[in-house]
Design an enzyme around this catalytic site. Structure first.
Site, PDB file in Angstrom:
ATOM      1  N   CYS A 108       0.778  -1.176   0.008  1.00  0.00           N
ATOM      2  CA  CYS A 108      -0.010  -0.038   0.094  1.00  0.00           C
ATOM      3  C   CYS A 108       0.879   1.178   0.116  1.00  0.00           C
ATOM      4  CB  CYS A 108      -0.973  -0.085   1.300  1.00  0.00           C
ATOM      5  SG  CYS A 108      -2.339   1.183   0.926  1.00  0.00           S
ATOM      6  N   HIS A 213      -3.720  -5.310   0.697  1.00  0.00           N
ATOM      7  CA  HIS A 213      -2.952  -5.699   1.875  1.00  0.00           C
ATOM      8  C   HIS A 213      -2.996  -7.298   2.088  1.00  0.00           C
ATOM      9  CE1 HIS A 213      -2.589  -1.706   3.838  1.00  0.00           C
ATOM     10  NE2 HIS A 213      -3.363  -1.398   3.063  1.00  0.00           N
ATOM     11  N   GLU A 215      -1.445  -9.009   4.027  1.00  0.00           N
ATOM     12  CA  GLU A 215      -1.328  -9.578   5.542  1.00  0.00           C
ATOM     13  C   GLU A 215      -2.740  -9.700   6.198  1.00  0.00           C
ATOM     14  OE1 GLU A 215      -1.021  -6.336   4.508  1.00  0.00           O
ATOM     15  OE2 GLU A 215      -1.976  -4.940   6.020  1.00  0.00           O
TER      16      GLU A 215
END
Ligand code: MN
Length: 244
Positions: A108, A213, A215
């Site tokens: 990001c 994202h 994660e």
């Protein structure tokens, strides 16, 4: 074999001035075989150099906007808040890391930072700067654990090989995006409205920037874990070379 140790840039709480780190990045790195270490918000050049030398790889995490002066622009109304500490320490660190060709994953804000540091620029606010864009919600209306749009990957790119797919379902929590990719970076993923969602440097041991994202998708979406796992593998190779 020792696990690779990966430097993770911290969040900066702009209200309290504290360093913060949510658990998602650390969980995703640990579950895929690395030891994350959270980096300080302030670094001088010597410290950045020492960290770049001693850690095996670097994850530049998501966060607030990047100050427009850093890519040669005046501030537009759509631009958001920024952290002077993160802008300066992350750029300092990235230049030291890049010099040593250590593996880098930019997520990001991290992807935008890579692009700016290497000579590209970004949209300060895609919603006001590209009004004719088809209206995909790059700021998704639901939890980041769920994908919001698709990214078409460039066939033959490293990211496509890692992902084992040419179309990824990704989450989206951004209002800025890469505009002109840096000369050394190749655009390897876009959403259907044309926004650049992924860049990579083909001749680098591992340098990938993505706008989503992973994660927050890890453990549920295989492409997210494949990316962390490929990054960590590159970090462990790099660690072996530098310690031999
Ligand atoms: Mn998006």
């Amino acid at each position: 074999m020792d696990k690779p140790v990966i430097g993770l840039t911290a969040s900066h709480d702009l209200k309290t001035d504290d360093l913060r780190m949510g658990h998602f990045y650390m969980d995703a790195l640990r579950h895929n075989g690395a030891i994350p270490v959270i980096l300080p918000l302030t670094l001088d050049e010597e410290e950045a150099g020492q960290l770049a030398e001693s850690l095996d790889g670097f994850l530049f995490s998501g966060g607030p906007d990047i100050h427009p002066f850093l890519f040669g622009e005046e501030t537009l109304m759509g631009c958001g808040d920024f952290s002077p500490l993160r802008d300066s320490s992350e750029l300092l660190l990235l230049s030291q890391v890049y010099e040593r060709k250590k593996p880098v994953l930019g997520i990001c804000r991290g992807a935008q930072l890579l692009n700016i540091a290497l000579g590209g620029d970004i949209y300060q606010d895609i919603f006001s700067q590209i009004p004719a864009r088809s209206p995909i919600a790059h700021r998704q209306p639901f939890n980041a654990a769920h994908p919001a749009h698709r990214v078409a990957l460039e066939s033959g790119s490293r990211l496509a090989a890692i992902s084992e797919s040419l179309s990824l379902e990704v989450n989206s929590l951004h209002h800025q995006a890469i505009r002109n990719a840096a000369p050394c970076l190749k655009v390897c993923g876009r959403s259907s409205d044309g926004i650049i969602e992924a860049v990579e440097q083909p001749d680098h041991p591992f340098l990938i920037g993505i706008q989503w994202h992973p994660e927050q998708l890890a453990g549920k979406y295989p492409h997210a874990d494949r990316l962390f796992s490929a990054f960590i593998k590159a970090c462990s190779r790099c660690g072996q070379i530098s310690s031999s």
